[in-house]
Structures are given as C-alpha cells and as structure tokens.
Design a protein around this motif. Structure first.
Motif, PDB file in Angstrom:
ATOM      1  N   SER A  84     -18.041  53.096 -18.361  1.00 52.68           N
ATOM      2  CA  SER A  84     -19.383  53.057 -18.953  1.00 52.68           C
ATOM      3  C   SER A  84     -20.129  51.865 -18.354  1.00 52.68           C
ATOM      4  O   SER A  84     -19.510  50.984 -17.728  1.00 52.68           O
ATOM      5  CB  SER A  84     -19.304  52.904 -20.476  1.00 52.68           C
ATOM      6  N   GLY A  85     -21.425  51.811 -18.612  1.00 51.10           N
ATOM      7  CA  GLY A  85     -22.215  50.658 -18.170  1.00 51.10           C
ATOM      8  C   GLY A  85     -21.738  49.393 -18.849  1.00 51.10           C
ATOM      9  O   GLY A  85     -21.656  48.327 -18.215  1.00 51.10           O
ATOM     10  N   MET A  86     -21.426  49.467 -20.133  1.00 49.23           N
ATOM     11  CA  MET A  86     -20.955  48.276 -20.860  1.00 49.23           C
ATOM     12  C   MET A  86     -19.635  47.769 -20.289  1.00 49.23           C
ATOM     13  O   MET A  86     -19.406  46.554 -20.199  1.00 49.23           O
ATOM     14  CB  MET A  86     -20.813  48.578 -22.362  1.00 49.23           C
ATOM     15  N   ALA A  87     -18.752  48.690 -19.898  1.00 47.48           N
ATOM     16  CA  ALA A  87     -17.479  48.255 -19.301  1.00 47.48           C
ATOM     17  C   ALA A  87     -17.748  47.518 -17.994  1.00 47.48           C
ATOM     18  O   ALA A  87     -17.093  46.509 -17.692  1.00 47.48           O
ATOM     19  CB  ALA A  87     -16.564  49.455 -19.063  1.00 47.48           C
ATOM     20  N   VAL A 181     -28.011  41.445 -11.516  1.00 46.43           N
ATOM     21  CA  VAL A 181     -29.195  42.155 -12.023  1.00 46.43           C
ATOM     22  C   VAL A 181     -28.782  43.518 -12.566  1.00 46.43           C
ATOM     23  O   VAL A 181     -28.136  44.305 -11.864  1.00 46.43           O
ATOM     24  CB  VAL A 181     -30.245  42.365 -10.903  1.00 46.43           C
ATOM     25  N   ASP A 182     -29.162  43.802 -13.810  1.00 45.83           N
ATOM     26  CA  ASP A 182     -29.019  45.153 -14.345  1.00 45.83           C
ATOM     27  C   ASP A 182     -30.273  45.925 -13.944  1.00 45.83           C
ATOM     28  O   ASP A 182     -31.371  45.672 -14.439  1.00 45.83           O
ATOM     29  CB  ASP A 182     -28.868  45.121 -15.876  1.00 45.83           C
ATOM     30  N   ASN A 183     -30.095  46.874 -13.025  1.00 48.92           N
ATOM     31  CA  ASN A 183     -31.207  47.618 -12.415  1.00 48.92           C
ATOM     32  C   ASN A 183     -31.255  49.051 -12.951  1.00 48.92           C
ATOM     33  O   ASN A 183     -31.819  49.939 -12.317  1.00 48.92           O
ATOM     34  CB  ASN A 183     -31.005  47.606 -10.887  1.00 48.92           C
ATOM     35  N   TYR A 203     -25.131  48.777 -13.041  1.00 48.08           N
ATOM     36  CA  TYR A 203     -25.851  49.933 -13.579  1.00 48.08           C
ATOM     37  C   TYR A 203     -25.047  50.583 -14.694  1.00 48.08           C
ATOM     38  O   TYR A 203     -23.815  50.650 -14.613  1.00 48.08           O
ATOM     39  CB  TYR A 203     -26.002  51.028 -12.512  1.00 48.08           C
ATOM     40  N   SER A 204     -25.782  51.117 -15.644  1.00 49.54           N
ATOM     41  CA  SER A 204     -25.235  52.199 -16.444  1.00 49.54           C
ATOM     42  C   SER A 204     -25.522  53.462 -15.656  1.00 49.54           C
ATOM     43  O   SER A 204     -26.687  53.858 -15.501  1.00 49.54           O
ATOM     44  CB  SER A 204     -25.922  52.270 -17.813  1.00 49.54           C
ATOM     45  N   LEU A 205     -24.455  54.114 -15.148  1.00 48.53           N
ATOM     46  CA  LEU A 205     -24.625  55.349 -14.373  1.00 48.53           C
ATOM     47  C   LEU A 205     -24.921  56.533 -15.284  1.00 48.53           C
ATOM     48  O   LEU A 205     -25.260  57.622 -14.820  1.00 48.53           O
ATOM     49  CB  LEU A 205     -23.361  55.626 -13.555  1.00 48.53           C
ATOM     50  N   THR A 206     -24.754  56.283 -16.587  1.00 50.16           N
ATOM     51  CA  THR A 206     -25.037  57.286 -17.621  1.00 50.16           C
ATOM     52  C   THR A 206     -26.503  57.716 -17.575  1.00 50.16           C
ATOM     53  O   THR A 206     -26.845  58.781 -18.073  1.00 50.16           O
ATOM     54  CB  THR A 206     -24.759  56.640 -18.999  1.00 50.16           C
ATOM     55  N   LYS A 207     -27.345  56.867 -17.002  1.00 49.12           N
ATOM     56  CA  LYS A 207     -28.796  57.084 -17.070  1.00 49.12           C
ATOM     57  C   LYS A 207     -29.287  57.831 -15.829  1.00 49.12           C
ATOM     58  O   LYS A 207     -28.953  58.969 -15.644  1.00 49.12           O
ATOM     59  CB  LYS A 207     -29.507  55.739 -17.258  1.00 49.12           C
TER      60      LYS A 207
HETATM   61  C1  LIG Z   1     -30.203  48.799 -19.191  1.00 53.76           C
HETATM   62  C2  LIG Z   1     -28.872  49.245 -19.711  1.00 53.76           C
HETATM   63  N1  LIG Z   1     -27.765  48.636 -19.280  1.00 53.76           N
HETATM   64  C3  LIG Z   1     -26.543  48.971 -19.748  1.00 53.76           C
HETATM   65  C4  LIG Z   1     -26.387  49.977 -20.690  1.00 53.76           C
HETATM   66  C5  LIG Z   1     -25.022  50.322 -21.187  1.00 53.76           C
HETATM   67  O1  LIG Z   1     -24.591  51.489 -20.534  1.00 53.76           O
HETATM   68  P1  LIG Z   1     -23.536  52.523 -21.167  1.00 53.76           P
HETATM   69  O2  LIG Z   1     -24.196  53.152 -22.357  1.00 53.76           O
HETATM   70  O3  LIG Z   1     -23.278  53.486 -20.037  1.00 53.76           O
HETATM   71  O4  LIG Z   1     -22.337  51.752 -21.550  1.00 53.76           O
HETATM   72  C6  LIG Z   1     -27.515  50.650 -21.157  1.00 53.76           C
HETATM   73  C7  LIG Z   1     -27.379  51.716 -22.158  1.00 53.76           C
HETATM   74  O5  LIG Z   1     -28.348  52.206 -22.707  1.00 53.76           O
HETATM   75  C8  LIG Z   1     -28.792  50.269 -20.664  1.00 53.76           C
HETATM   76  O6  LIG Z   1     -29.918  50.851 -21.097  1.00 53.76           O
END
Ligand SMILES: Cc1ncc(COP(=O)(O)O)c(C=O)c1O
Length: 396
Positions: A84-87, A181-183, A203-207
C-alpha cells in the motif's frame, strides 16, 4: 529504452522477458518460491545485487516488471513496491531515520502519514517538526544538524496546496538532508520530483497509477543504493511486499496513465470552471485555475493539473447528505485517481482535532484554502459535461 517517450515506457518497460509462450501480455507469477538452484543463499543477507528469483517476499517477476516501469516513468534508478502507499511511506521513514534523527515534515498531507508520525515518532526516537511546506523559509528555519529527511506532499491532500520542490530540495541539501516527495496527487505525468532535485518519490499506486480503484499498492523510487536498502530492511524483513496480482493490475493501469491523466485534466477543468461560476459554490481550488493562489508554481512544476478539485458550499453537512442521495454518476466515496469520479467532505475542525493539530497562522493558512471544510472531488475520466449535469442537479 532511455530515449522512449513516456507513453511507450508506460506500455513496454519491464516486459521483455515474458515471451516464453509467445504471449503478448505478461503473465501473473502467482508463486511464493522459485527453483533457484543449489547455489542460492538461504539468508537475504547474502543476496547479491541482481539476485535470482528465490522467494516472493524478496522479489517476484510480476512485481519487478512493475518496479522497472515505475522507475522509468519517474526517471529513477530503482523502485521498490509495497502492499500500500502507507507501507511505502512508513517503510521509507523506518529505513531513513534512526533514533536521534530529526524529520522536517509538511503539516498538511495525507492524514495517515501525520497520524503515524504522531504515534511512532516518539516510539522510534525521531523528533518531527511540522512546517507549512508552501513557505520554503519555514523548511529552512526548521533544519537542524541532525535533520536527515524532509518530507513534503504536493499537491497536498486534502486542500491542494502546493510546495516548491526545487526550492525545498536546495534547502534540504544545504542542510545535509534528503528530500522525499509524495507525488500521488500529481502522478509522474504531472511532476517528476527527482528531476527537480528530490531524492526519493513515493506514491500510493492505489490512486492514479492503478487508476481503476481495484488494487492497493505503494512505491518508493530513487537511487538504487537507497531503494535497495529499503527493500532489504523493510520489504524483506518487515514483509509488506506487494502481491503479484496487484502488481499486474497496477501495471495494466499504468499503460494508460498518460492517456487517463489527459482525460482527468480535461474533465476537471470543465468541472472546476462550472463550479467557479456557480453561485451555490463559495470557493473552488484547482491548480489549473488562474484563481489558485499558487497557479504560477503549478504552471512551473506541473505538466498536467491532474483531476483533484476542492470546493466549498454553505451548510456542507446537509449538502453531503444531499450529494449522497442525489448523485447519479459521481460516487460519494473516499480515495482518488480512479476512472470514476469520487466526492467526499473533509471537515476542517474534525481533521484538525484528529490529525493536523494546526494553530494560529498555520490554521489560518489552512482555512484560506479550506474554510470550515471542503468537498474533495476526484474527477474521473467521464465526459466533463455529464459531470456538470450531475453536479448541477445534486447541488439542488
Ligand atoms: C497523497 C496520499 N499518499 C498516501 C496515501 C496512502 O496510500 P494507501 O491508501 O495506498 O496506503 C494516500 C491515500 O489516500 C494519499 O492520498
């Protein structure tokens, strides 16, 4: 490959080794382990630079394919994917920061990041200074001899405030720190932080990368030595590795990322212009509108203004109920970057109590973007005129 254009990289990078059966589409290597031969080490500590596939927490061919695509899209030497992005973000913090280190962190970003730092900063002995990253002089003033990392997000969730990557990279480097940078909100189609001086992009690749709302994922991209140290310490030893199925889904999404970002931007511009000219709407924030307070920076730093808009109305809680009831195309839901348009209300007092803890001038500056709360609209790839009709009828 280096001279391929972005669209070609998005479609082809990393796929060259998958031609055994003549398939034109890469397989999903849904395997936990591999027949790697008798010479392979049993411990990840003995892995060489390009280890063969041994065990999927260490590396997996489908995940490696995605990592190669992601590194190429951002112009980085290497990438390591996470579940996940958080990981990805927390893994980067764990590896880059030691007890006694100092982190300078934006005071507005994806809430989970600030909540994590609030809980874990003290537990891992890392001191965190939160700054308004839209004011680079605040970043400069916060740097100390023990500052190891500066972390920013641009455009920042949820208020779409921007940070000047070039200016902050210079400040971080002068202070002997790295810049991450979180892009996520921009995607590499909008901004490539590494080419602006950043050391790591997350990145959160989820998006936008996945783009279809069907797979969680995250990535850290940067210099090979740093990325491989994160893989070794975090991915292999803590175990938040990406699943092959998710890597495959996100790779498929990535192939159309450049095309989708054009469609997101086109529909977002249509929706933002409609909202800005509607008397039921009090304020609209979109980096592509000249009314965005940092529009000049957006033009300098973003090749695509992305699909994220915020807007304010009177009595937003009642409007949230009305939207949920009336939307026909738009989904009243969290997340962003999907092909479908999503909308969600973010209340300023709630966010400040749970997450941001802003005071004084910092709170005033947040409210200049968000007032008492904003609707965050993640514009999908539907037709802009259809979205306007849905917003118009739902506003009542
Ligand atoms: C800018 C940004 N960074 C990180 C995250 C976390 O990503 P994930 O939900 O894939 O863990 C999010 C989730 O909404 C996000 O909007």
């Amino acid at each position: 490959m280096d001279d391929w254009k972005t669209q070609t990289k998005a479609v082809h990078v990393g796929e060259r080794d998958f031609e055994a059966a003549g398939a034109t589409v890469p397989p999903i290597y849904q395997a936990a382990s591999y027949a790697a031969g008798t010479e392979q080490p049993f411990s990840a500590e003995d892995l060489g630079e390009k280890p063969p596939f041994t065990y999927s927490r260490w590396n997996n061919p489908t995940v490696v394919m995605l990592e190669e695509k992601l590194a190429a899209m951002d112009g980085g030497e290497a990438a390591v994917c996470f579940a996940s992005g958080m990981a990805a973000i927390t893994g980067m913090f764990f590896q880059m920061l030691q007890p006694g280190d100092h982190l300078v962190c934006t005071n507005v970003c994806y809430p989970g990041v600030l909540e994590f730092l609030h809980d874990f900063g003290p537990r891992i002995g890392v001191d965190v200074t939160r700054v308004d990253a839209s004011h680079p002089e605040e970043v400069a003033a916060a740097i100390r001899p023990e500052t190891r990392l500066v972390f920013i997000e641009t455009p920042a969730n949820p208020i779409l405030r921007l940070a000047d990557i070039t200016a902050i990279a210079e400040i971080a480097h002068q202070g002997g720190a790295l810049l991450a940078v979180d892009n996520t909100f921009g995607s590499p189609i909008a901004t490539r932080p590494l080419s602006l001086g950043a050391d790591l992009t997350v990145y959160s690749l989820t998006k936008y990368h996945g783009g279809h709302g069907d797979a969680l994922g995250g990535v850290v991209i940067g210099q090979a030595a740093v990325v491989e140290s994160i893989r070794r310490a975090i991915s292999i030893h803590l175990g938040p590795s990406m699943a092959p199925m998710n890597a495959w889904l996100i790779s498929r999404g990535l192939a159309t990322l450049p095309l989708r970002m054009e469609a997101h931007q086109r529909a977002a511009m249509t929706a933002a212009s409609f909202l800005e000219n509607d008397s039921r709407v009090k304020q609209v924030t979109y980096p592509g509108l000249p009314s965005h307070p940092q529009h000049e920076l957006a033009r300098r730093q973003m090749d695509n203004f992305s699909g994220m808009i915020t807007f304010r109305v009177d009595d937003p809680r009642e409007m949230a109920r009305q939207f949920d009831d009336r939307f026909q195309i738009i989904h009243y839901a969290v997340s962003l970057g999907h092909h479908k348009t999503l909308c969600y209300y973010v209340d300023t007092a709630d966010m400040n109590r749970t997450t941001f803890h802003l005071e004084g001038e910092h709170l005033d500056r947040y409210k200049a973007f968000a007032g008492d709360g904003v609707f965050r609209l993640s514009v999908g790839i539907e037709d802009g005129e259809d979205l306007i009709r849905d917003l118009d009828q739902a506003l009542g």
